[in-house]
Design a protein around this motif. Structure first.
Motif, short mmCIF file in Angstrom:
data_model
loop_
_atom_site.label_atom_id
_atom_site.label_comp_id
_atom_site.label_asym_id
_atom_site.label_seq_id
_atom_site.Cartn_x
_atom_site.Cartn_y
_atom_site.Cartn_z
N GLN A 41 15.61 -8.45 1.31
CA GLN A 41 14.48 -7.73 0.71
C GLN A 41 13.53 -8.71 0.02
OE1 GLN A 41 16.79 -5.17 -1.77
NE2 GLN A 41 16.93 -3.56 -0.22
N ILE A 42 14.09 -9.67 -0.69
CA ILE A 42 13.27 -10.67 -1.38
C ILE A 42 12.54 -11.52 -0.35
CG2 ILE A 42 13.36 -12.74 -2.82
CD1 ILE A 42 15.68 -11.30 -4.34
N ALA A 43 13.21 -11.89 0.74
CA ALA A 43 12.57 -12.69 1.78
C ALA A 43 11.41 -11.93 2.43
CB ALA A 43 13.59 -13.10 2.85
N VAL A 44 11.59 -10.63 2.67
CA VAL A 44 10.52 -9.82 3.26
C VAL A 44 9.35 -9.72 2.28
CG1 VAL A 44 9.90 -7.48 3.98
CG2 VAL A 44 11.98 -8.53 4.83
N MET A 45 9.64 -9.49 0.99
CA MET A 45 8.57 -9.44 -0.01
C MET A 45 7.81 -10.76 -0.05
SD MET A 45 9.60 -7.37 -3.43
CE MET A 45 11.25 -8.00 -3.61
N ILE A 49 3.93 -10.72 0.69
CA ILE A 49 3.08 -10.84 -0.49
C ILE A 49 2.55 -12.25 -0.70
CG2 ILE A 49 3.08 -10.63 -3.01
CD1 ILE A 49 5.04 -8.29 -2.60
N VAL A 50 3.37 -13.26 -0.43
CA VAL A 50 2.94 -14.64 -0.66
C VAL A 50 2.33 -15.26 0.59
CG1 VAL A 50 3.72 -16.95 -1.33
CG2 VAL A 50 4.66 -14.95 -2.48
N GLU A 58 2.90 -18.96 -4.68
CA GLU A 58 4.32 -19.32 -4.48
C GLU A 58 5.00 -19.60 -5.82
OE1 GLU A 58 7.76 -20.48 -2.21
OE2 GLU A 58 5.89 -19.72 -1.41
N SER A 59 4.36 -20.37 -6.66
CA SER A 59 4.97 -20.73 -7.95
C SER A 59 5.19 -19.51 -8.83
CB SER A 59 4.11 -21.77 -8.67
OG SER A 59 2.83 -21.25 -8.92
N ARG A 60 4.24 -18.58 -8.84
CA ARG A 60 4.38 -17.36 -9.66
C ARG A 60 5.50 -16.49 -9.13
NH1 ARG A 60 0.24 -14.79 -13.38
NH2 ARG A 60 1.55 -13.21 -14.31
#
Length: 130
Positions: A41-45, A49-50, A58-60
């Motif tokens: 899920q984090i990888a898809v976000m 999004i990034v 990316e840093s945020r």
């Protein structure tokens, strides 16, 4: 009407230029797959999004992810809620966090209904006296 009154009556986009409706569609898209594990899920976000939308640097994103990993509870939902809040404050946080939970709730409700409608429960055999 003056230019100021026309601009005051129009809906204003946030500073980042992403409307709430577009953000809502992206949250629906990122949560379309209910089965993914938190890392997926984090990888898809991150990809959406990034990399694709470039809404968050990316840093945020990584900074927010680091904080979410320290907090107890599901990191992926906390990260989605934070990014939703970052973009559209409370309405964004509620939408992003809610859309993260609702697909799972719907899936469990459908499976429960299927089991209640078609599942067979085993009952113990009747006791025989004697």
């Amino acid at each position: 009407m003056t230019e100021i009154s026309v601009r005051a009556g129009a809906r204003r986009l946030p500073a980042h230029g992403v409307s709430f409706g577009e953000a809502l569609r992206v949250w629906l898209r990122s949560r379309g797959d209910v089965i993914r594990r938190p890392a997926g899920q984090i990888a898809v976000m991150h990809r959406i999004i990034v990399d694709e939308k470039k809404w968050v640097a990316e840093s945020r994103f990584l900074h927010a992810l680091s904080y979410c990993m320290l907090l107890p509870g599901p990191e992926a939902q906390q990260l989605a809620t934070y990014i939703g809040w970052l973009m559209h404050r409370w309405p964004g946080a509620i939408a992003a966090g809610g859309l993260f939970v609702v697909p799972g709730i719907i899936a469990i409700m459908v499976l429960s209904w299927v089991y209640a409608a078609f599942g067979q429960s085993r009952s113990s055999p009747p006791c025989s006296s004697g």
